[in-house]
Design a protein around this motif. Structure first.
Motif, PDB file in Angstrom:
ATOM      1  N   ARG A 179      22.214-110.150   1.097  1.00  0.00           N
ATOM      2  CA  ARG A 179      22.676-108.755   1.150  1.00  0.00           C
ATOM      3  C   ARG A 179      23.461-108.550  -0.189  1.00  0.00           C
ATOM      4  NH1 ARG A 179      22.814-103.994   4.027  1.00  0.00           N
ATOM      5  NH2 ARG A 179      24.828-103.122   4.031  1.00  0.00           N
ATOM      6  N   ASN A 180      24.459-109.303  -0.498  1.00  0.00           N
ATOM      7  CA  ASN A 180      25.105-109.203  -1.713  1.00  0.00           C
ATOM      8  C   ASN A 180      24.308-109.507  -3.091  1.00  0.00           C
ATOM      9  OD1 ASN A 180      28.177-108.939  -1.747  1.00  0.00           O
ATOM     10  ND2 ASN A 180      27.844-110.186  -0.030  1.00  0.00           N
ATOM     11  N   LYS A 181      23.243-110.526  -2.834  1.00  0.00           N
ATOM     12  CA  LYS A 181      22.306-110.821  -3.914  1.00  0.00           C
ATOM     13  C   LYS A 181      21.298-109.684  -4.304  1.00  0.00           C
ATOM     14  CE  LYS A 181      22.616-115.621  -3.586  1.00  0.00           C
ATOM     15  NZ  LYS A 181      22.207-117.172  -3.508  1.00  0.00           N
ATOM     16  N   SER A 182      21.067-109.063  -3.357  1.00  0.00           N
ATOM     17  CA  SER A 182      20.194-107.801  -3.232  1.00  0.00           C
ATOM     18  C   SER A 182      20.786-106.725  -3.950  1.00  0.00           C
ATOM     19  CB  SER A 182      19.700-107.411  -1.619  1.00  0.00           C
ATOM     20  OG  SER A 182      18.740-106.421  -1.915  1.00  0.00           O
ATOM     21  N   ALA A 183      22.154-106.584  -3.568  1.00  0.00           N
ATOM     22  CA  ALA A 183      22.909-105.405  -4.094  1.00  0.00           C
ATOM     23  C   ALA A 183      23.056-105.431  -5.612  1.00  0.00           C
ATOM     24  CB  ALA A 183      24.089-105.202  -3.432  1.00  0.00           C
ATOM     25  N   LEU A 184      23.370-106.930  -5.897  1.00  0.00           N
ATOM     26  CA  LEU A 184      23.625-107.187  -7.338  1.00  0.00           C
ATOM     27  C   LEU A 184      22.369-106.935  -8.055  1.00  0.00           C
ATOM     28  CD1 LEU A 184      24.994-108.346  -9.896  1.00  0.00           C
ATOM     29  CD2 LEU A 184      24.670-110.585  -8.885  1.00  0.00           C
ATOM     30  N   SER A 185      21.274-107.379  -7.611  1.00  0.00           N
ATOM     31  CA  SER A 185      19.870-107.424  -8.305  1.00  0.00           C
ATOM     32  C   SER A 185      19.510-105.848  -8.564  1.00  0.00           C
ATOM     33  CB  SER A 185      18.802-107.679  -7.352  1.00  0.00           C
ATOM     34  OG  SER A 185      19.157-109.209  -7.284  1.00  0.00           O
ATOM     35  N   ILE A 186      19.725-104.900  -7.654  1.00  0.00           N
ATOM     36  CA  ILE A 186      19.718-103.745  -7.782  1.00  0.00           C
ATOM     37  C   ILE A 186      20.541-102.956  -8.917  1.00  0.00           C
ATOM     38  CG2 ILE A 186      20.009-101.194  -6.637  1.00  0.00           C
ATOM     39  CD1 ILE A 186      19.240-102.817  -4.146  1.00  0.00           C
ATOM     40  N   VAL A 187      21.813-103.377  -9.015  1.00  0.00           N
ATOM     41  CA  VAL A 187      22.708-103.101 -10.063  1.00  0.00           C
ATOM     42  C   VAL A 187      22.233-103.694 -11.608  1.00  0.00           C
ATOM     43  CG1 VAL A 187      25.102-103.482 -11.020  1.00  0.00           C
ATOM     44  CG2 VAL A 187      24.668-102.734  -8.533  1.00  0.00           C
ATOM     45  N   ALA A 188      21.859-104.859 -11.452  1.00  0.00           N
ATOM     46  CA  ALA A 188      21.348-105.361 -12.789  1.00  0.00           C
ATOM     47  C   ALA A 188      20.115-104.569 -13.194  1.00  0.00           C
ATOM     48  CB  ALA A 188      20.993-106.830 -12.671  1.00  0.00           C
ATOM     49  N   LEU A 189      19.313-103.939 -12.377  1.00  0.00           N
ATOM     50  CA  LEU A 189      18.144-103.184 -12.834  1.00  0.00           C
ATOM     51  C   LEU A 189      18.411-101.893 -13.314  1.00  0.00           C
ATOM     52  CD1 LEU A 189      15.577-104.197  -9.772  1.00  0.00           C
ATOM     53  CD2 LEU A 189      15.480-104.783 -12.244  1.00  0.00           C
ATOM     54  N   LEU A 190      19.548-101.613 -13.327  1.00  0.00           N
ATOM     55  CA  LEU A 190      19.957-100.273 -14.181  1.00  0.00           C
ATOM     56  C   LEU A 190      19.669-100.386 -15.865  1.00  0.00           C
ATOM     57  CD1 LEU A 190      23.526 -99.347 -12.429  1.00  0.00           C
ATOM     58  CD2 LEU A 190      21.401 -98.110 -12.598  1.00  0.00           C
TER      59      LEU A 190
ATOM     60  N   MET B 265      25.768-100.852   2.179  1.00  0.00           N
ATOM     61  CA  MET B 265      25.366-101.217   1.047  1.00  0.00           C
ATOM     62  C   MET B 265      26.136-100.599  -0.308  1.00  0.00           C
ATOM     63  SD  MET B 265      23.093-102.642  -0.690  1.00  0.00           S
ATOM     64  CE  MET B 265      21.449-103.452  -0.083  1.00  0.00           C
ATOM     65  N   LYS B 266      26.604 -99.272  -0.129  1.00  0.00           N
ATOM     66  CA  LYS B 266      27.169 -98.345  -1.068  1.00  0.00           C
ATOM     67  C   LYS B 266      28.285 -99.247  -1.752  1.00  0.00           C
ATOM     68  CE  LYS B 266      25.395 -93.976  -0.002  1.00  0.00           C
ATOM     69  NZ  LYS B 266      25.837 -92.428   0.559  1.00  0.00           N
ATOM     70  N   GLU B 267      29.207 -99.763  -0.903  1.00  0.00           N
ATOM     71  CA  GLU B 267      30.541-100.409  -1.356  1.00  0.00           C
ATOM     72  C   GLU B 267      29.794-101.691  -2.077  1.00  0.00           C
ATOM     73  OE1 GLU B 267      33.622-103.059   1.049  1.00  0.00           O
ATOM     74  OE2 GLU B 267      33.358-101.136   1.838  1.00  0.00           O
ATOM     75  N   LEU B 268      28.923-102.513  -1.414  1.00  0.00           N
ATOM     76  CA  LEU B 268      28.277-103.568  -2.331  1.00  0.00           C
ATOM     77  C   LEU B 268      27.945-102.963  -3.616  1.00  0.00           C
ATOM     78  CD1 LEU B 268      26.642-105.550   0.197  1.00  0.00           C
ATOM     79  CD2 LEU B 268      28.670-106.164  -0.802  1.00  0.00           C
ATOM     80  N   LEU B 269      27.052-102.103  -3.826  1.00  0.00           N
ATOM     81  CA  LEU B 269      26.800-101.453  -5.047  1.00  0.00           C
ATOM     82  C   LEU B 269      27.652-100.982  -5.985  1.00  0.00           C
ATOM     83  CD1 LEU B 269      24.036 -99.270  -3.814  1.00  0.00           C
ATOM     84  CD2 LEU B 269      23.490-101.376  -4.962  1.00  0.00           C
ATOM     85  N   ARG B 270      28.684-100.541  -5.455  1.00  0.00           N
ATOM     86  CA  ARG B 270      29.962-100.201  -6.471  1.00  0.00           C
ATOM     87  C   ARG B 270      30.624-101.508  -6.801  1.00  0.00           C
ATOM     88  NH1 ARG B 270      32.261 -95.067  -5.545  1.00  0.00           N
ATOM     89  NH2 ARG B 270      34.429 -96.025  -5.459  1.00  0.00           N
ATOM     90  N   ARG B 271      30.912-102.420  -5.784  1.00  0.00           N
ATOM     91  CA  ARG B 271      31.632-103.732  -6.204  1.00  0.00           C
ATOM     92  C   ARG B 271      30.760-104.560  -7.422  1.00  0.00           C
ATOM     93  NH1 ARG B 271      31.010-109.191  -4.248  1.00  0.00           N
ATOM     94  NH2 ARG B 271      32.917-110.388  -4.648  1.00  0.00           N
ATOM     95  N   TRP B 272      29.454-104.718  -7.284  1.00  0.00           N
ATOM     96  CA  TRP B 272      28.661-105.184  -8.223  1.00  0.00           C
ATOM     97  C   TRP B 272      28.637-104.456  -9.447  1.00  0.00           C
ATOM     98  CZ3 TRP B 272      29.058-110.203  -7.411  1.00  0.00           C
ATOM     99  CH2 TRP B 272      28.820-110.709  -6.387  1.00  0.00           C
TER     100      TRP B 272
END
Length: 89
Positions: free
Chosen positions: A30-41, A1-8
């Motif tokens: 999984r990618n959509k979830s990671a992107l959603s978390i990043v967008a919530l910043l 997940m950390k790699e996906l978070l960094r990518r997004w």
């Protein structure tokens, strides 16, 4: 997940792509979830707590802490300074 978070994170905040544009390219849940978390910043933590359950909120908070504390902009893109990163978080 950390790699996906960094990518997004890189695509959204360093390359300044819109969340809508990125979501269209996310290949799976999984990618959509990671992107959603990043967008919530961009969203206040209190507001996030109103729309996600307690377990999910804790997970999102941990992901945000990781991104804010561990992602070095220089590792993502040599052209991005630490000051630019701090402005994003």
């Amino acid at each position: 997940m950390k790699e996906l978070l960094r990518r997004w994170f890189y695509l959204k905040f360093v390359q300044k792509k819109s969340t809508v544009e990125l979501m269209a390219t996310a290949s799976d849940l999984r990618n959509k979830s990671a992107l959603s978390i990043v967008a919530l910043l961009d969203v206040d933590e209190q507001m996030i707590s109103q729309v996600v359950g307690k377990k999910r909120l804790i997970f999102v908070q941990n992901c945000h802490a990781y991104l804010k504390g561990s992602v070095n902009p220089a590792d993502l893109d040599p052209g991005v300074s630490s000051n630019q990163y701090l402005e994003l978080s």
